[in-house]
Write a protein that holds these residues in place. Structure first.
Motif, PDB file in Angstrom:
ATOM      1  N   GLN A 193     -29.748  78.247 -20.402  1.00 23.02           N
ATOM      2  CA  GLN A 193     -30.981  78.763 -21.481  1.00 23.02           C
ATOM      3  C   GLN A 193     -31.513  79.794 -20.497  1.00 23.02           C
ATOM      4  O   GLN A 193     -32.338  80.383 -20.978  1.00 23.02           O
ATOM      5  CB  GLN A 193     -31.659  77.492 -21.412  1.00 23.02           C
ATOM      6  CG  GLN A 193     -33.654  77.222 -22.360  1.00 23.02           C
ATOM      7  CD  GLN A 193     -33.638  78.100 -23.563  1.00 23.02           C
ATOM      8  OE1 GLN A 193     -32.522  77.262 -23.725  1.00 23.02           O
ATOM      9  NE2 GLN A 193     -34.126  79.093 -23.825  1.00 23.02           N
ATOM     10  N   MET A 194     -31.703  79.613 -19.317  1.00 24.16           N
ATOM     11  CA  MET A 194     -31.848  80.902 -18.405  1.00 24.16           C
ATOM     12  C   MET A 194     -31.335  81.931 -19.023  1.00 24.16           C
ATOM     13  O   MET A 194     -31.732  83.200 -18.679  1.00 24.16           O
ATOM     14  CB  MET A 194     -31.357  80.350 -17.100  1.00 24.16           C
ATOM     15  CG  MET A 194     -31.871  82.081 -16.408  1.00 24.16           C
ATOM     16  SD  MET A 194     -31.147  81.279 -14.753  1.00 24.16           S
ATOM     17  CE  MET A 194     -29.549  82.262 -14.599  1.00 24.16           C
ATOM     18  N   HIS A 195     -29.507  81.713 -19.000  1.00 26.11           N
ATOM     19  CA  HIS A 195     -29.014  83.428 -19.677  1.00 26.11           C
ATOM     20  C   HIS A 195     -29.704  83.768 -21.067  1.00 26.11           C
ATOM     21  O   HIS A 195     -30.177  84.929 -21.001  1.00 26.11           O
ATOM     22  CB  HIS A 195     -27.512  82.927 -19.838  1.00 26.11           C
ATOM     23  CG  HIS A 195     -26.419  82.856 -18.698  1.00 26.11           C
ATOM     24  ND1 HIS A 195     -25.670  82.103 -18.878  1.00 26.11           N
ATOM     25  CD2 HIS A 195     -27.484  83.393 -17.051  1.00 26.11           C
ATOM     26  CE1 HIS A 195     -25.110  82.222 -17.185  1.00 26.11           C
ATOM     27  NE2 HIS A 195     -26.002  83.093 -16.922  1.00 26.11           N
ATOM     28  N   LEU A 196     -29.540  82.747 -21.503  1.00 24.45           N
ATOM     29  CA  LEU A 196     -30.446  82.939 -22.923  1.00 24.45           C
ATOM     30  C   LEU A 196     -32.223  83.972 -22.687  1.00 24.45           C
ATOM     31  O   LEU A 196     -32.507  85.040 -23.505  1.00 24.45           O
ATOM     32  CB  LEU A 196     -30.879  81.547 -23.744  1.00 24.45           C
ATOM     33  CG  LEU A 196     -29.062  81.781 -24.609  1.00 24.45           C
ATOM     34  CD1 LEU A 196     -29.698  80.653 -25.674  1.00 24.45           C
ATOM     35  CD2 LEU A 196     -28.601  82.678 -25.505  1.00 24.45           C
ATOM     36  N   LEU A 197     -32.610  83.596 -22.097  1.00 24.55           N
ATOM     37  CA  LEU A 197     -34.230  84.103 -21.654  1.00 24.55           C
ATOM     38  C   LEU A 197     -34.230  85.239 -20.993  1.00 24.55           C
ATOM     39  O   LEU A 197     -34.761  85.926 -21.411  1.00 24.55           O
ATOM     40  CB  LEU A 197     -34.956  83.344 -20.486  1.00 24.55           C
ATOM     41  CG  LEU A 197     -35.523  81.720 -21.482  1.00 24.55           C
ATOM     42  CD1 LEU A 197     -35.427  80.728 -20.009  1.00 24.55           C
ATOM     43  CD2 LEU A 197     -36.183  82.273 -22.660  1.00 24.55           C
ATOM     44  N   GLY A 198     -33.196  85.013 -20.418  1.00 23.85           N
ATOM     45  CA  GLY A 198     -32.897  86.707 -19.308  1.00 23.85           C
ATOM     46  C   GLY A 198     -32.274  87.946 -20.436  1.00 23.85           C
ATOM     47  O   GLY A 198     -32.525  88.872 -20.442  1.00 23.85           O
ATOM     48  N   LEU A 199     -31.505  87.761 -21.393  1.00 22.16           N
ATOM     49  CA  LEU A 199     -31.318  88.671 -22.856  1.00 22.16           C
ATOM     50  C   LEU A 199     -32.631  88.672 -23.070  1.00 22.16           C
ATOM     51  O   LEU A 199     -32.334  90.058 -23.194  1.00 22.16           O
ATOM     52  CB  LEU A 199     -30.173  87.436 -23.643  1.00 22.16           C
ATOM     53  CG  LEU A 199     -29.032  87.884 -23.053  1.00 22.16           C
ATOM     54  CD1 LEU A 199     -28.491  86.785 -24.306  1.00 22.16           C
ATOM     55  CD2 LEU A 199     -28.118  89.067 -23.029  1.00 22.16           C
ATOM     56  N   GLU A 200     -33.929  87.818 -23.635  1.00 23.69           N
ATOM     57  CA  GLU A 200     -34.658  88.362 -24.153  1.00 23.69           C
ATOM     58  C   GLU A 200     -35.739  88.972 -23.847  1.00 23.69           C
ATOM     59  O   GLU A 200     -36.753  90.159 -23.789  1.00 23.69           O
ATOM     60  CB  GLU A 200     -35.741  86.626 -24.585  1.00 23.69           C
ATOM     61  CG  GLU A 200     -37.112  86.723 -25.164  1.00 23.69           C
ATOM     62  CD  GLU A 200     -37.739  85.625 -25.004  1.00 23.69           C
ATOM     63  OE1 GLU A 200     -39.038  85.763 -25.211  1.00 23.69           O
ATOM     64  OE2 GLU A 200     -36.813  84.195 -24.890  1.00 23.69           O
ATOM     65  N   TRP A 201     -35.507  88.833 -21.666  1.00 25.00           N
ATOM     66  CA  TRP A 201     -36.598  89.358 -20.703  1.00 25.00           C
ATOM     67  C   TRP A 201     -36.373  90.617 -21.086  1.00 25.00           C
ATOM     68  O   TRP A 201     -36.803  91.942 -20.918  1.00 25.00           O
ATOM     69  CB  TRP A 201     -36.635  89.398 -19.656  1.00 25.00           C
ATOM     70  CG  TRP A 201     -37.338  89.553 -18.470  1.00 25.00           C
ATOM     71  CD1 TRP A 201     -38.311  89.498 -18.247  1.00 25.00           C
ATOM     72  CD2 TRP A 201     -36.736  90.049 -17.053  1.00 25.00           C
ATOM     73  NE1 TRP A 201     -38.813  90.627 -16.806  1.00 25.00           N
ATOM     74  CE2 TRP A 201     -37.525  90.493 -16.456  1.00 25.00           C
ATOM     75  CE3 TRP A 201     -35.206  90.554 -16.475  1.00 25.00           C
ATOM     76  CZ2 TRP A 201     -37.792  91.040 -15.316  1.00 25.00           C
ATOM     77  CZ3 TRP A 201     -35.385  90.402 -15.345  1.00 25.00           C
ATOM     78  CH2 TRP A 201     -35.659  91.549 -14.637  1.00 25.00           C
ATOM     79  N   ALA A 202     -34.821  91.135 -20.584  1.00 19.91           N
ATOM     80  CA  ALA A 202     -34.349  92.657 -20.687  1.00 19.91           C
ATOM     81  C   ALA A 202     -34.888  93.352 -22.247  1.00 19.91           C
ATOM     82  O   ALA A 202     -34.714  94.703 -21.706  1.00 19.91           O
ATOM     83  CB  ALA A 202     -32.510  92.446 -20.934  1.00 19.91           C
TER      84      ALA A 202
END
Length: 337
Positions: A148-157
């Motif tokens: 989930q952190m990785h998916l949120l990282g993609l959203e943040w970027a």
């Protein structure tokens, strides 16, 4: 024996400092002045390493404070980590977040003998290290959080961002320090430059082929996640956050589980939990051994590069023979040696 000062010291030289340690009293004064503390602030140095960590406590709450080592991460890069953590906090993700100062800033700088250093105060992660309360069920849940952190990282970027493999290849910059570190091991001196060159080329190839990249923790292992008595999970120590292959981030954890000599079952449960949120691609699975090799090589290179500041005895639990065998066995199996 001559006990008089040396004639060469007629003019006492200024020392070159690789890593100074800030006094806990100074840290406490700075925190008391900058943050909304309740009552008297106590502070002591918890540990000194790649960065220095202090434990602080006021009348009500316990905190952790990190002082970045000047030669580990430039102060201009600290905002990247804290910006990502602030985004995770907005999304309700379970991590240890930076505490805002009175003016809302998440970090500050001080002058030290080696230059400006960054400091930030963090929430204290409840519970204990996962390595002290091992459970396959908990490892599974940690893996799901990590995905989930990785998916949120993609959203943040953002969807327009193009990730780079430059940071993935930092070990090539650290290679001279590594070769100096293993100067008395001729096989390592011969083999490590070959592995570094071929691993860089493989990473460039994987990036060109679209193997998933994103915003990664980059140092996740069983000591960088806490679990409390109710099973609440908190991820921490994001000080190496940056762009990387998502599978590298996963294998960092799996390798860390091995490094601590824990049962492989916990790494397997972590990966299974991860895939309930983001399944691995075929290319990620195919290159699993490359990412495991890379983790060990990056660790060894990074610690060698930092040895002038943190010493040569920082590789606890595993020695150079073990690391070299691990790296070279996988390098041969994956065509990198």
């Amino acid at each position: 024996m001559n006990f008089a000062p040396s004639s060469i010291d007629a003019e006492i030289p200024d020392a070159v400092v690789s890593h100074s340690v800030l006094h806990p009293g100074f840290i406490g004064e700075q925190v008391a002045a900058r943050y909304g503390m309740q009552g008297e602030v106590s502070c002591f140095l918890l540990y000194r390493g790649m960065n220095d960590v202090y434990l602080l406590q006021d009348a009500q709450t316990k905190y952790a404070l990190r002082v970045w080592r000047k030669t580990w991460r430039d102060v201009s890069n600290v905002g990247y980590e804290l910006g990502f953590l602030a985004f995770l906090k907005e999304r309700g993700f379970p991590a240890s977040f930076a505490v805002p100062q009175k003016d809302g800033a998440l970090w500050f700088k001080v002058k030290s003998p080696e230059g400006e250093r960054a400091l930030a105060l963090y929430e204290w992660a409840p519970g204990t290290k996962f390595g002290e309360c091992l459970s396959e069920e908990t490892a599974h849940r940690i893996g799901a959080h990590f995905a989930q952190m990785h998916l949120l990282g993609l959203e943040w970027a953002g969807p327009e961002h193009r990730f780079s493999a430059d940071k993935v290849k930092e070990f090539s910059v650290w290679l001279p320090g590594l070769l100096d570190f293993v100067y008395d091991r001729p096989d390592d001196v011969r083999d490590y430059p070959v592995i570094a060159e071929r691993l860089c080329a493989r990473f460039d190839q994987l990036a060109a082929e679209g193997v998933p990249m994103g915003v990664c923790h980059r140092d996740f292992h069983p000591s960088n996640v806490h679990v409390d008595e109710h099973g609440k999970i908190t991820l921490l120590d994001f000080d190496t956050t940056g762009e990387d292959f998502l599978m590298q981030d996963v294998k960092n954890y799996v390798w860390g589980n091995l490094f601590y000599n824990f049962s492989p079952a916990y790494g397997e449960a972590f990966e299974a939990g991860y895939q309930t949120v983001r399944p691995f691609t075929g290319a990620e699975i195919e290159n699993s051994e490359v990412f495991l090799l890379a983790k060990a090589f990056r660790l060894l290179s990074g610690m060698a590069n930092a040895s002038s500041a943190v010493g040569r005895g920082t590789l606890r639990f595993r020695n150079l023979d073990w690391l070299g065998d691990y790296i070279k066995t996988r390098a041969r199996a994956t065509g990198l040696l």
